[in-house]
Design a protein around this motif. Sequence first.
Motif, PDB file in Angstrom:
ATOM      1  N   SER A 114       0.531  -1.400   0.214  1.00 25.14           N
ATOM      2  CA  SER A 114       0.033   0.284   0.156  1.00 25.14           C
ATOM      3  C   SER A 114       0.868   0.957   0.172  1.00 25.14           C
ATOM      4  O   SER A 114       2.406   1.066  -0.245  1.00 25.14           O
ATOM      5  CB  SER A 114      -0.741  -0.245   0.981  1.00 25.14           C
ATOM      6  N   ASN A 115       0.260   2.538  -0.214  1.00 21.47           N
ATOM      7  CA  ASN A 115       1.059   3.941  -0.412  1.00 21.47           C
ATOM      8  C   ASN A 115       0.915   4.188   0.722  1.00 21.47           C
ATOM      9  O   ASN A 115      -0.590   5.236   0.933  1.00 21.47           O
ATOM     10  CB  ASN A 115       0.349   4.397  -1.889  1.00 21.47           C
ATOM     11  N   TRP A 116       1.667   5.311   1.671  1.00 25.66           N
ATOM     12  CA  TRP A 116       1.566   5.815   2.583  1.00 25.66           C
ATOM     13  C   TRP A 116       1.898   7.045   3.232  1.00 25.66           C
ATOM     14  O   TRP A 116       2.922   7.797   3.471  1.00 25.66           O
ATOM     15  CB  TRP A 116       1.627   5.156   4.227  1.00 25.66           C
ATOM     16  N   THR A 117       2.866   7.276   1.387  1.00 20.52           N
ATOM     17  CA  THR A 117       3.910   8.504   1.421  1.00 20.52           C
ATOM     18  C   THR A 117       3.340   9.325   1.673  1.00 20.52           C
ATOM     19  O   THR A 117       1.962   9.949   1.835  1.00 20.52           O
ATOM     20  CB  THR A 117       4.039   8.882  -0.173  1.00 20.52           C
ATOM     21  N   ARG A 118       4.418  10.495   2.583  1.00 20.65           N
ATOM     22  CA  ARG A 118       3.757  11.382   3.461  1.00 20.65           C
ATOM     23  C   ARG A 118       2.526  11.673   4.257  1.00 20.65           C
ATOM     24  O   ARG A 118       2.174  12.700   4.494  1.00 20.65           O
ATOM     25  CB  ARG A 118       4.126  13.052   2.672  1.00 20.65           C
ATOM     26  N   LEU A 136       6.401   4.157   2.530  1.00 19.39           N
ATOM     27  CA  LEU A 136       5.730   4.994   3.817  1.00 19.39           C
ATOM     28  C   LEU A 136       6.875   5.974   3.772  1.00 19.39           C
ATOM     29  O   LEU A 136       7.319   6.638   4.631  1.00 19.39           O
ATOM     30  CB  LEU A 136       5.990   4.568   5.029  1.00 19.39           C
ATOM     31  N   ASP A 137       7.343   6.670   2.281  1.00 19.35           N
ATOM     32  CA  ASP A 137       8.386   7.099   1.971  1.00 19.35           C
ATOM     33  C   ASP A 137       7.854   9.726   2.887  1.00 19.35           C
ATOM     34  O   ASP A 137       6.739   9.142   2.594  1.00 19.35           O
ATOM     35  CB  ASP A 137       9.356   8.058   0.822  1.00 19.35           C
ATOM     36  N   GLY A 138       8.504   9.481   3.639  1.00 14.42           N
ATOM     37  CA  GLY A 138       8.797  10.425   4.254  1.00 14.42           C
ATOM     38  C   GLY A 138       7.078  10.992   4.923  1.00 14.42           C
ATOM     39  O   GLY A 138       6.551  11.508   5.150  1.00 14.42           O
ATOM     40  N   ALA A 139       6.829   9.531   5.879  1.00 12.49           N
ATOM     41  CA  ALA A 139       5.608   9.765   6.589  1.00 12.49           C
ATOM     42  C   ALA A 139       6.149  10.012   7.892  1.00 12.49           C
ATOM     43  O   ALA A 139       7.751   9.842   8.445  1.00 12.49           O
ATOM     44  CB  ALA A 139       5.302   8.062   6.995  1.00 12.49           C
ATOM     45  N   ASP A 140       5.200  10.402   8.863  1.00 13.24           N
ATOM     46  CA  ASP A 140       5.456  11.034   9.878  1.00 13.24           C
ATOM     47  C   ASP A 140       5.349  10.212  11.056  1.00 13.24           C
ATOM     48  O   ASP A 140       3.290   9.799  11.499  1.00 13.24           O
ATOM     49  CB  ASP A 140       4.808  12.385  10.849  1.00 13.24           C
ATOM     50  N   MET A 141       5.373   9.594  11.977  1.00 16.43           N
ATOM     51  CA  MET A 141       5.654   8.041  12.469  1.00 16.43           C
ATOM     52  C   MET A 141       5.559   8.851  13.796  1.00 16.43           C
ATOM     53  O   MET A 141       6.016   7.353  15.094  1.00 16.43           O
ATOM     54  CB  MET A 141       5.683   6.754  12.218  1.00 16.43           C
ATOM     55  N   SER A 142       6.037   9.556  14.404  1.00 16.12           N
ATOM     56  CA  SER A 142       6.528   9.797  15.743  1.00 16.12           C
ATOM     57  C   SER A 142       5.568   9.486  16.544  1.00 16.12           C
ATOM     58  O   SER A 142       4.127  10.133  16.969  1.00 16.12           O
ATOM     59  CB  SER A 142       6.353  11.541  16.077  1.00 16.12           C
ATOM     60  N   ALA A 158      11.723   9.034   6.706  1.00 17.22           N
ATOM     61  CA  ALA A 158      10.204   9.051   7.515  1.00 17.22           C
ATOM     62  C   ALA A 158      10.621   9.581   8.828  1.00 17.22           C
ATOM     63  O   ALA A 158      11.598   9.824   9.279  1.00 17.22           O
ATOM     64  CB  ALA A 158      10.107   7.019   7.462  1.00 17.22           C
ATOM     65  N   ASN A 159       9.665   9.894   9.651  1.00 18.30           N
ATOM     66  CA  ASN A 159      10.297  10.511  11.119  1.00 18.30           C
ATOM     67  C   ASN A 159       9.563   9.599  11.936  1.00 18.30           C
ATOM     68  O   ASN A 159       8.529   9.443  12.130  1.00 18.30           O
ATOM     69  CB  ASN A 159       9.557  12.225  11.507  1.00 18.30           C
ATOM     70  N   LEU A 160      10.779   8.867  12.866  1.00 18.16           N
ATOM     71  CA  LEU A 160      10.031   7.889  13.600  1.00 18.16           C
ATOM     72  C   LEU A 160      10.287   8.983  14.939  1.00 18.16           C
ATOM     73  O   LEU A 160      10.562   7.633  16.288  1.00 18.16           O
ATOM     74  CB  LEU A 160      10.492   6.797  13.251  1.00 18.16           C
TER      75      LEU A 160
END
Length: 270
Positions: A114-118, A136-142, A158-160
């Motif tokens: 699936s696509n979760w980009t940004r 999940l490129d660029g996803a914010d998962m902080s 990605a932001n973790l």
Amino acid sequence: MSVRGLCLGLAIAGATAGIPVATPARAQSMLDMVDLMSPAFTQAEMSRADIEKAIAGLPEGEKLDLFGKALNKLDLSGMDLRRVNLQAARLMGSDLSGANLEGVNLDSAWALNSNWTRVNLKGASLFGTQLIGAKLDGADMSGARVAGDFSKASMTGANLDGADLSADEKNQSMGLMRGTFRSANLEGASLKGANLRRALIEYTSLRNADLTGASLAGSELGGSDFTEANVAGADFAEADLNSAHIGAMRNADKALNIDKAKNVDRAFRN
């Protein structure tokens, strides 16, 4: 919901749908037990318009419950889904790029390829979630709870920060649930202060990643590439570094307990 309640709910959902549904105990070992070509994993029982209408009609303070719903291959990009429960939902091949899922429950959801980009997944719960091969490129998962399978996922940038990817120590009788990142791409990702205790991060690219203050204690890092990764304050106690590339890490002198890592003598330092 308690883990016992979650298991019961998923078992009921599986019986109702006529398919096996992953419970937390087996969520990371179910690929050989489900028919990914069946309608339950290839079709959708709602459209984007249906979901938008349902959200618009929600009374103040209530959530849209899409527990266990088949939402495969839908274009949900850019949607505000903060008031939606997606626990155990099937989102195989769906597009959620740019969507807002802050704080959303995605436990035991299926979302391969699936696509979760940004996407915004701040503070979301992804316990037993299947995101193998996802983008999940660029996803914010902080600040998110991440104990799902992200093998072969692309998570560049990605932001973790502050995310919890650690093994679940409370339910060992149900099987070890933890962040799994086999052959994932975390180049340039930020994991500052993240908890990766006992996480599975084998053959993963962490080139240029920021691991400042992260806990990698007891994690499995075999074959992973830490070239130019910032490891200042990162704790490597009991981490398995067999065949990992650690020779060009930034601030390696400020990392903690590398001398207490397993198989550090078998790591590549060139």
